[in-house]
Motif scaffolding. Sequence first.
Motif, PDB file in Angstrom:
ATOM      1  N   ASP A 185      -4.835 -10.221   1.423  1.00 40.61           N
ATOM      2  CA  ASP A 185      -6.500 -10.346   2.294  1.00 40.61           C
ATOM      3  C   ASP A 185      -7.935  -9.395   1.714  1.00 40.61           C
ATOM      4  O   ASP A 185      -8.011  -8.282   0.817  1.00 40.61           O
ATOM      5  CB  ASP A 185      -6.622  -9.288   3.278  1.00 40.61           C
ATOM      6  CG  ASP A 185      -8.262  -9.153   3.742  1.00 40.61           C
ATOM      7  OD1 ASP A 185      -8.721  -9.945   4.060  1.00 40.61           O
ATOM      8  OD2 ASP A 185      -8.154  -7.879   4.583  1.00 40.61           O
TER       9      ASP A 185
ATOM     10  N   ASP B 197      -8.333  -5.352   0.093  1.00 44.81           N
ATOM     11  CA  ASP B 197      -9.987  -4.357   0.506  1.00 44.81           C
ATOM     12  C   ASP B 197      -9.912  -3.007  -0.080  1.00 44.81           C
ATOM     13  O   ASP B 197      -9.128  -2.510   1.000  1.00 44.81           O
ATOM     14  CB  ASP B 197     -10.268  -5.267   1.714  1.00 44.81           C
ATOM     15  CG  ASP B 197     -11.530  -4.771   1.226  1.00 44.81           C
ATOM     16  OD1 ASP B 197     -12.415  -4.309   1.161  1.00 44.81           O
ATOM     17  OD2 ASP B 197     -12.332  -5.316   2.873  1.00 44.81           O
TER      18      ASP B 197
ATOM     19  N   SER C 128      -9.851 -11.090   7.048  1.00 43.71           N
ATOM     20  CA  SER C 128      -8.697 -10.139   7.314  1.00 43.71           C
ATOM     21  C   SER C 128      -7.752 -10.811   9.184  1.00 43.71           C
ATOM     22  O   SER C 128      -6.882 -10.540   9.076  1.00 43.71           O
ATOM     23  CB  SER C 128      -9.234  -8.454   7.763  1.00 43.71           C
ATOM     24  OG  SER C 128      -9.977  -8.015   6.608  1.00 43.71           O
TER      25      SER C 128
ATOM     26  N   SER D 226      -8.722  -3.087   6.621  1.00 44.25           N
ATOM     27  CA  SER D 226      -8.896  -3.378   7.441  1.00 44.25           C
ATOM     28  C   SER D 226      -7.519  -3.968   8.583  1.00 44.25           C
ATOM     29  O   SER D 226      -7.180  -3.806   9.490  1.00 44.25           O
ATOM     30  CB  SER D 226      -9.674  -4.227   8.122  1.00 44.25           C
ATOM     31  OG  SER D 226     -10.338  -4.848   7.643  1.00 44.25           O
TER      32      SER D 226
END
Length: 413
Positions: A249, A163, A140, A168
Motif C-alpha cells: 500500500d 504509508d 488502502s 491505515s
Amino acid sequence: MHLHRVLDTTVPGNPVAEEAVRNVLLGVMDPELGDNIVDLGMVQRIEIDPLGGDVDVTISLTTSGCPLRAQIMKDIKRRVAGLPGVAEVRVHFGEMTTEQKKNVMARARFKARDNALDTDIPATTRIVAIASGKGGVGKSSVTANLAAQLAQRGLTVGVLDADIGGFSIPRMLGVEGRVQGEKDKTGRARFAPLEKPIGSGLLKVMSMGSIEGTGEDQAIMWRGFMLNRAVQHFLEDVAWGDMDYLLIDMPPGTADIQMGLARMLPRTEVVIVTTPTLAAQQVAARAADMARKGYLRVAGVVENMSASVAPDGTRYAVFGAGGGERLAEQLGVPLLGSIPLDPAVAAGGDAGEPAAIATPQSPAAQAFAALAECIVTEAIPLVEMVTCTARQFFKAAGLLNPMHNDKTRSPFP
Ligand SMILES: Nc1ncnc2c1ncn2[C@@H]1O[C@H](COP(=O)(O)OP(=O)(O)OP(=O)(O)O)[C@@H](O)[C@H]1O
Ligand SMILES: [Mg+2]
C-alpha cells in the motif's frame, strides 16, 4: 510533459535503449534459482531493431527443456513490451555451457548485486504496489479488500503498509496487534508479521502501526528522508516466509518510495488507482510515468469510486465516469476493475472487516471479487514453480547431494 512521454509508446526512429531493456529484465525472476535473470547471467543477447522497434532477447537456460521456460518468456514479454518505443518482443532460448552453468550456480548462491536486498521474500512471490497520483482515491481500501479477497481464495497474501506516516492498513484489516521480534536460523532478529486467517488463506501484515512505540503521532516523525529506510526495514527485517502475493500500500505522492522500491525490488509491478474524474486521471498518469522511469511494470488501472448502482438500477456517477478506461487506454495497460462507490467499503474499513468478505453481496465486494479473479488469472498470475533447470543440472553433475547437505549455501531451501 510527463503525460506526453507516457503517451509516446511507439516513436518511430526513437528506439528503446539496450540499457532500458536490461533494467526491466531485472524484474524477471528465475523462481527456482531465486534471483533475477540479469544478475544470474542468463541474459545472453539483446538485439533492438532501430527502425521498427522490435526487440529480440536471448536467454540461456541451464537445461533447454525447462518447464519454467514458458513463464520466463511471458514475464520477459510483459516487462519489455511496456517500454516506450518497443514494437514486438521475441524471446529465444539457448542452453548454457557447463562453465556458464557453474557460474550461474555460484551467483544463485551468493547474491550478485552488491546492493541486492537481503530479504526473506520468496522468489515465487508476486509483488504488487498499489499506487496513485493523489491521496484519498482509495489505495488502502483497494489494497485491504484485494488482499482479503485473494486470501479468501486460499492464497497467502502479505500486506506491506508503505504509508509510514499515515498508515491505515491495521485498522482496515482489523489487525491491530504489535509485532514480536524473533531470531531466525542464522541468529538474526526479525519481526514476525501479524497474521490473520481468512477462509483457507492467510494475511501477513506489516505496518508502522504494528511496531511497538509508533502510535499515529510518533509515526509522523518517520516522514521525509527516513521513509525509504523504513520500507527497506520492512522488506529486510520481516520474516515474511511463504507468500503468493505481497501487496504494498503506497503512500500518497509517489517519487521517493516508488524509486526506492524500483531499486530494492525491481520485480515490483504497479497497479494504479484512480477515480473517474479527469483531474484524478491526469495525476494518476504521472504516477504511472514515475513507475516506468524506475523501470517498474505497470500492470493496469483500477477505477475506484465508480458509479454506484441503486437497487432499482439507477446509476449514480458521483465522481464522473470513464476515467479509469481513459487512463488505461492512454497508458496502454488493461483496466483491471471498477469498484463502485459503496458505503460498505467505508463501513468495512472502519470495522476492520473488509467489505470484500464482510458483505459479499455488496456491489463493491462483487467488484473486488472480479478484480481478484482478473489479477490471479491474467494480469499478475501466480508464479508457477516447477523444479527443472538447476536440479537437473546438479543431478547430472553429481552435485545434488553435497548441495543438499550444505543448507546454508544451497539455493534450494
Ligand atoms: N469504493 C468506495 N466506496 C466508498 N467509500 C470508499 C471507497 N473507496 C474508498 N472509500 C473511502 O474513502 C476514504 C479514502 O480511502 P483510502 O484511505 O482507501 O484512500 P487512500 O488513497 O489510501 O488515501 P491516502 O492517500 O490518504 O492513503 C476512506 O474513508 C474509505 O473508506
Ligand atoms: Mg492510504
